[in-house]
Design a protein around this motif. Structure first.
Motif, PDB file in Angstrom:
ATOM      1  N   MET A 222      68.182  16.979  57.563  1.00 30.95           N
ATOM      2  CA  MET A 222      68.215  15.539  57.751  1.00 30.95           C
ATOM      3  C   MET A 222      69.647  15.060  58.002  1.00 30.95           C
ATOM      4  N   LYS A 223      70.612  15.544  57.204  1.00 28.50           N
ATOM      5  CA  LYS A 223      72.005  15.130  57.360  1.00 28.50           C
ATOM      6  C   LYS A 223      72.548  15.546  58.723  1.00 28.50           C
ATOM      7  N   LYS A 224      72.126  16.719  59.211  1.00 28.72           N
ATOM      8  CA  LYS A 224      72.570  17.202  60.518  1.00 28.72           C
ATOM      9  C   LYS A 224      72.114  16.252  61.631  1.00 28.72           C
ATOM     10  N   ASN A 225      70.867  15.790  61.562  1.00 29.79           N
ATOM     11  CA  ASN A 225      70.352  14.847  62.556  1.00 29.79           C
ATOM     12  C   ASN A 225      71.088  13.520  62.487  1.00 29.79           C
TER      13      ASN A 225
ATOM     14  N   THR B 150      74.220  13.050  61.493  1.00 29.66           N
ATOM     15  CA  THR B 150      75.545  13.272  62.062  1.00 29.66           C
ATOM     16  C   THR B 150      75.473  13.340  63.578  1.00 29.66           C
ATOM     17  N   LEU B 151      74.477  14.018  64.104  1.00 32.99           N
ATOM     18  CA  LEU B 151      74.295  14.102  65.543  1.00 32.99           C
ATOM     19  C   LEU B 151      74.051  12.723  66.141  1.00 32.99           C
ATOM     20  N   ARG B 152      73.252  11.927  65.456  1.00 29.02           N
ATOM     21  CA  ARG B 152      72.987  10.563  65.939  1.00 29.02           C
ATOM     22  C   ARG B 152      74.267   9.727  65.936  1.00 29.02           C
ATOM     23  N   ALA B 153      75.071   9.851  64.891  1.00 29.12           N
ATOM     24  CA  ALA B 153      76.332   9.106  64.819  1.00 29.12           C
ATOM     25  C   ALA B 153      77.272   9.515  65.950  1.00 29.12           C
TER      26      ALA B 153
ATOM     27  N   LEU C 150      83.603   2.829  58.261  1.00 26.54           N
ATOM     28  CA  LEU C 150      85.037   2.853  58.537  1.00 26.54           C
ATOM     29  C   LEU C 150      85.512   4.135  59.215  1.00 26.54           C
ATOM     30  N   GLY C 151      85.204   5.293  58.669  1.00 28.33           N
ATOM     31  CA  GLY C 151      85.703   6.551  59.230  1.00 28.33           C
ATOM     32  C   GLY C 151      85.251   6.769  60.662  1.00 28.33           C
ATOM     33  N   ASN C 152      83.941   6.625  60.888  1.00 26.45           N
ATOM     34  CA  ASN C 152      83.418   6.789  62.248  1.00 26.45           C
ATOM     35  C   ASN C 152      83.976   5.722  63.180  1.00 26.45           C
ATOM     36  N   GLY C 153      84.085   4.498  62.677  1.00 25.80           N
ATOM     37  CA  GLY C 153      84.616   3.405  63.497  1.00 25.80           C
ATOM     38  C   GLY C 153      86.054   3.637  63.903  1.00 25.80           C
ATOM     39  N   LEU C 154      86.880   4.098  62.967  1.00 25.75           N
ATOM     40  CA  LEU C 154      88.285   4.378  63.285  1.00 25.75           C
ATOM     41  C   LEU C 154      88.403   5.497  64.319  1.00 25.75           C
TER      42      LEU C 154
ATOM     43  N   LYS D 189      68.325  -6.537  63.662  1.00 27.14           N
ATOM     44  CA  LYS D 189      68.091  -5.317  62.890  1.00 27.14           C
ATOM     45  C   LYS D 189      69.054  -4.208  63.337  1.00 27.14           C
ATOM     46  N   TYR D 190      69.267  -4.101  64.642  1.00 25.26           N
ATOM     47  CA  TYR D 190      70.178  -3.100  65.183  1.00 25.26           C
ATOM     48  C   TYR D 190      71.633  -3.460  64.870  1.00 25.26           C
ATOM     49  N   LEU D 191      71.981  -4.733  65.027  1.00 23.53           N
ATOM     50  CA  LEU D 191      73.356  -5.174  64.754  1.00 23.53           C
ATOM     51  C   LEU D 191      73.726  -5.006  63.278  1.00 23.53           C
ATOM     52  N   ARG D 192      72.746  -5.127  62.425  1.00 22.10           N
ATOM     53  CA  ARG D 192      72.999  -4.953  60.983  1.00 22.10           C
ATOM     54  C   ARG D 192      72.915  -3.493  60.559  1.00 22.10           C
ATOM     55  N   GLY D 193      72.474  -2.615  61.440  1.00 23.42           N
ATOM     56  CA  GLY D 193      72.353  -1.200  61.111  1.00 23.42           C
ATOM     57  C   GLY D 193      71.150  -0.871  60.267  1.00 23.42           C
ATOM     58  N   GLU D 194      70.177  -1.775  60.213  1.00 24.44           N
ATOM     59  CA  GLU D 194      68.995  -1.555  59.386  1.00 24.44           C
ATOM     60  C   GLU D 194      68.128  -0.417  59.914  1.00 24.44           C
ATOM     61  N   ASP D 195      68.237  -0.097  61.196  1.00 27.47           N
ATOM     62  CA  ASP D 195      67.452   1.004  61.754  1.00 27.47           C
ATOM     63  C   ASP D 195      67.962   2.363  61.275  1.00 27.47           C
ATOM     64  N   LEU D 196      69.125   2.402  60.651  1.00 29.00           N
ATOM     65  CA  LEU D 196      69.705   3.665  60.181  1.00 29.00           C
ATOM     66  C   LEU D 196      69.271   3.996  58.755  1.00 29.00           C
ATOM     67  N   ARG D 197      68.744   3.030  58.057  1.00 27.02           N
ATOM     68  CA  ARG D 197      68.392   3.240  56.640  1.00 27.02           C
ATOM     69  C   ARG D 197      67.005   3.787  56.475  1.00 27.02           C
TER      70      ARG D 197
END
Length: 184
Positions: free
Chosen positions: A1-4, A6-9, A53-57, A176-184
């Motif tokens: 699950m974590k691999k998917n 990370t790939l999505r990010a 933050l990390g991914n954004g930077l 929903k997308y702008l708030r990142g709710e689809d990621l939870r």
């Protein structure tokens, strides 16, 4: 699950960095000695608020390097390359501090835009200050700090406002997308 996850990010980051680079070529208005009004901040702030933050930077840093390489970057030395491109775009990733917060894309746009302005302001006064004209906007210029503030506000304030406006227009249909709710 974590691999998917990370790939999505990574995939979303690559797509949004590419979108930001493409949007940077559509200049709504251009300043005479650099700086323009574009939608370049929109995808990076969106990514940072969604992924943190990390991914954004990291995404914003990559965009800064691409801006210098592909957008006809102009510099007078390594200081202006690092300041006006790499660092000025990298700080957009600070929008990631607003991940999960109510109104995160709006707060992220304000934070990232203000941070980018501050970098351009300091670089403008310290690196470009010796090229300050005698007058700007009909005012006599005596301080590189005041000149840099005026010059950089002339395009950064509209950039921030345009970014906020686009997020406001998209918030209801894509909230929903702008708030990142689809990621939870």
């Amino acid at each position: 699950m974590k691999k998917n996850y990370t790939l999505r990010a990574l995939t979303e980051g690559a797509v949004l960095v590419a979108a930001a680079q493409l949007l940077s070529y559509i200049k709504l208005w251009r300043m005479p000695w650099g700086g323009s009004i574009t939608l370049v901040m929109l995808p990076i702030i969106l990514y940072a608020v969604r992924w943190g933050l990390g991914n954004g930077l990291l995404a914003a840093f990559v965009l800064g390097v691409m801006q210098f390489m592909f957008d006809g970057g102009f510099s007078i030395g390594w200081q202006s390359i690092v300041g006006d491109y790499v660092l000025a775009y990298a700080v957009l990733g600070l929008a990631g501090l607003m991940r999960g917060k109510r109104g995160g894309v709006f707060l992220g746009a304000l934070l990232g835009g203000l941070a980018r302005f501050l970098v351009h302001f300091v670089v403008g006064a310290t690196v470009w200050g010796e090229y300050m004209p005698e007058s700007f906007f009909g005012m006599t210029m005596t301080s590189p700090w005041f000149y840099s503030c005026l010059y950089n506000l002339a395009y950064m304030l509209p950039n921030i406002l345009v970014t906020l406006l686009v997020f406001a227009l998209l918030y209801k249909p894509l909230g929903k997308y702008l708030r990142g709710e689809d990621l939870r």
